[in-house]
Design an enzyme around this catalytic site. Sequence first.
Site, PDB file in Angstrom:
ATOM      1  CE  LYS A   1      54.592  34.093 -22.165  1.00  0.00           C
ATOM      2  NZ  LYS A   1      53.614  34.435 -23.168  1.00  0.00           N
TER       3      LYS A   1
ATOM      4  CG  HIS B   1      30.744  46.262 -15.040  1.00  0.00           C
ATOM      5  ND1 HIS B   1      29.566  46.943 -14.852  1.00  0.00           N
ATOM      6  CD2 HIS B   1      31.716  47.044 -14.502  1.00  0.00           C
ATOM      7  CE1 HIS B   1      29.811  48.092 -14.251  1.00  0.00           C
ATOM      8  NE2 HIS B   1      31.108  48.176 -14.031  1.00  0.00           N
TER       9      HIS B   1
ATOM     10  CB  CYS C   1      57.335  24.968 -41.662  1.00  0.00           C
ATOM     11  SG  CYS C   1      55.556  24.663 -41.675  1.00  0.00           S
TER      12      CYS C   1
ATOM     13  CG  ASN D   1      57.390  28.672 -43.351  1.00  0.00           C
ATOM     14  OD1 ASN D   1      56.274  28.439 -42.905  1.00  0.00           O
ATOM     15  ND2 ASN D   1      58.195  29.573 -42.812  1.00  0.00           N
ATOM     16  N   GLY D   2      54.670  28.502 -45.350  1.00  0.00           N
ATOM     17  CA  GLY D   2      53.719  29.497 -45.821  1.00  0.00           C
ATOM     18  C   GLY D   2      52.380  28.860 -46.117  1.00  0.00           C
TER      19      GLY D   2
ATOM     20  CE  LYS E   1      60.086  32.248 -29.185  1.00  0.00           C
ATOM     21  NZ  LYS E   1      59.534  32.636 -27.881  1.00  0.00           N
TER      22      LYS E   1
ATOM     23  NE  ARG F   1      62.369  29.692 -38.166  1.00  0.00           N
ATOM     24  CZ  ARG F   1      61.913  30.797 -38.733  1.00  0.00           C
ATOM     25  NH1 ARG F   1      60.723  30.782 -39.306  1.00  0.00           N
ATOM     26  NH2 ARG F   1      62.606  31.907 -38.739  1.00  0.00           N
TER      27      ARG F   1
ATOM     28  CD  GLU G   1      51.633  31.437 -25.110  1.00  0.00           C
ATOM     29  OE1 GLU G   1      51.878  31.758 -26.281  1.00  0.00           O
ATOM     30  OE2 GLU G   1      52.309  31.846 -24.144  1.00  0.00           O
TER      31      GLU G   1
ATOM     32  CD1 TRP H   1      52.529  24.874 -35.282  1.00  0.00           C
ATOM     33  CD2 TRP H   1      51.562  25.977 -36.973  1.00  0.00           C
ATOM     34  NE1 TRP H   1      51.369  25.443 -34.800  1.00  0.00           N
ATOM     35  CE2 TRP H   1      50.754  26.128 -35.820  1.00  0.00           C
ATOM     36  CE3 TRP H   1      51.149  26.583 -38.154  1.00  0.00           C
ATOM     37  CZ2 TRP H   1      49.573  26.867 -35.818  1.00  0.00           C
ATOM     38  CZ3 TRP H   1      49.973  27.314 -38.164  1.00  0.00           C
ATOM     39  CH2 TRP H   1      49.198  27.449 -37.009  1.00  0.00           C
TER      40      TRP H   1
ATOM     41  CD  GLU I   1      52.907  37.712 -21.889  1.00  0.00           C
ATOM     42  OE1 GLU I   1      53.882  36.950 -22.039  1.00  0.00           O
ATOM     43  OE2 GLU I   1      52.088  37.941 -22.801  1.00  0.00           O
TER      44      GLU I   1
END
Length: 626
Positions: free
Chosen positions: A503, A522, A2, A110-111, A621, A27, A506, A74, A499
């Site tokens: 992306k 496999h 946050c 925040n936390g 983020k 954030r 996301e 968040w 990666e």
Amino acid sequence: MCGIVGAVGSRNITPVLVEGLKRLEYRGYDSCGVAVLQDGALRRSRSTQRVAELDAQTAEDGINSTLGIAHTRWATHGAPAVHNAHPHFSHGPGADAATAKPGRVALVHNGIIENHEQLRAELQAKGYVFLSQTDTEVIAHLIDQLYDGDLFAAVKAATLRLTGAYAIAVFHRDEPQRVIGARYGSPLILGVGGADASERFLASDAMALAGVTDQIVYLEEGDVVDLQPGRHWIEHRLADGSYQRMEADQRPVRTVTAHSGAVELGPYRHYMQKEIFEQPRAIADTLEGVEAITPTLFGADAAAVFGQIDRVLILACGTSYYSGSSAKYWLESIAKIPTQVEIASEYRYRDSVPDPRTLVVTISQSGETADTIAALKHARSLGMEQTLTICNVSTSAMVRECKLHYVTRAGTEIGVASTKAFTTQLAALFLLTLTLAKLRGNLSAEQEAGHIKAMRHLPAALQAVLALEPQVVAWAEAFARKDNALFLGRGLHYPIALEGALKLKEISYIHAEAYPAGELKHGPLALVTAEMPVVVVAPHDALLEKLKSNMQEVKARGGELYVCADADTHIQAEPGIHVIRLPEHYGALSAILHVVPLQLLAYHTACAKGTDVDKPRNLAKSVTVE
């Protein structure tokens, strides 16, 4: 994850709080809010919309004060809803859920408070009323319950009862010129001065105060700070639970330039697009001044540290983990040094075999990633004291925690899906590889000169890859109609496939997986149909012929192939095989070029689907909580 802003001064600080939230919205954007002390009462505006809407709402509500706190969230505990949005107020004994009026304490956090359920039960037994599902509301009630005329003392006492991570900003109705901040496990800074020397600010990030003040104090773990007009002081919690006053030289004021222009969108449609196209400059800036491979690139003590290590342990999360996974191939093939790459959140909770002759490398865009910091501390507790971090923020906790560092110069990255941070991390990790190779006698002068020449050419090579964007747009139109995708790579390019899949999922919400191409038969081959696009990273390297065989396995099952190929791979476009040719093969640095079309594919697919590119659902983020 946050964002926090707080302020005390002599002018109306509401515009400063809201503007700070706009800069911190990356954030978290599940909800946002502002609280002030106005006419002797707590007042607030909260919203589940974006900060721009909150700005209009505060004006409509007449929120105006010389003291206040603000937050962009968040969600962890409790769904994104107005009643769960910060700031939270205390509601003391005698109130009830239906008629509870604002109490005495306003707080943002925040936390994660791990013992919130125990504290909630204790406070409810004392008559406190809870109006949210958050762990944060517990802190507001606890401070209220401990308050005896001194908010600073109450906050210090409350933090001793908290288990978990927190950065908080809090004020009290009865102390109209005082804001208290505290941090443990989550970042928080103090800003000094502003429109006049009397102003004091709190924020999660110096960027929140860009254009307001560049005089910053970085608070340390266990600090509690008292902000009043024209003055502040800091006390630090010791191991025995007591507090010690910090002198000015122990928490110095630093001049920190956080360019407000860095967050301007300019001619681009989204920040992610802007940041993809900033990669040539970001790489050039990150490699600026590198004329030769030398340990001093990583700090004055690097030669001594590197001389004491026999292996490398890389700790990271998400995209940074994939950059570390790429570096493993370099470190073992070029530097000839055994390398282990660990997901930070897993490493700290499993039994491992420590080796004091290990270089512990952490990778983080923000340098504040909670899991990575915790993993670093865990590694050090096991006796591995040789530490190095690669991150994008020179003033971050990780830089302060590690003996050595290499600060990438990607610039501010706003889009949640990391792009330029990833490629600059790869550039820094390649420098680390060459440095260790040279110290271990595995890099000749001729090889060193060749690698430096190649690195200097990277910005131009990236520009040529970015020019392929129109071809990627055509691919994206097809991908936008799919629900699943498969990404394949081999060797160094397998992490690049990982990666690329990350992306796509996301920001477009398309389910995507990545596999080493040799693993296709496999298991994953069972998924291949005409409706499952298969993206292949195809550089002209030693594994190319093997990779072509894997592609034929897909084609034989009716799969649709989308191939990012080097110009000289002789992979031809035909029905069922779509090819984008990169202008040149780039040897060991090929991974940095091959990831760019995958970034563009994710971006344009998300645009075609109409998703929120820069602020994808459920993500934020800077991951500063476990």
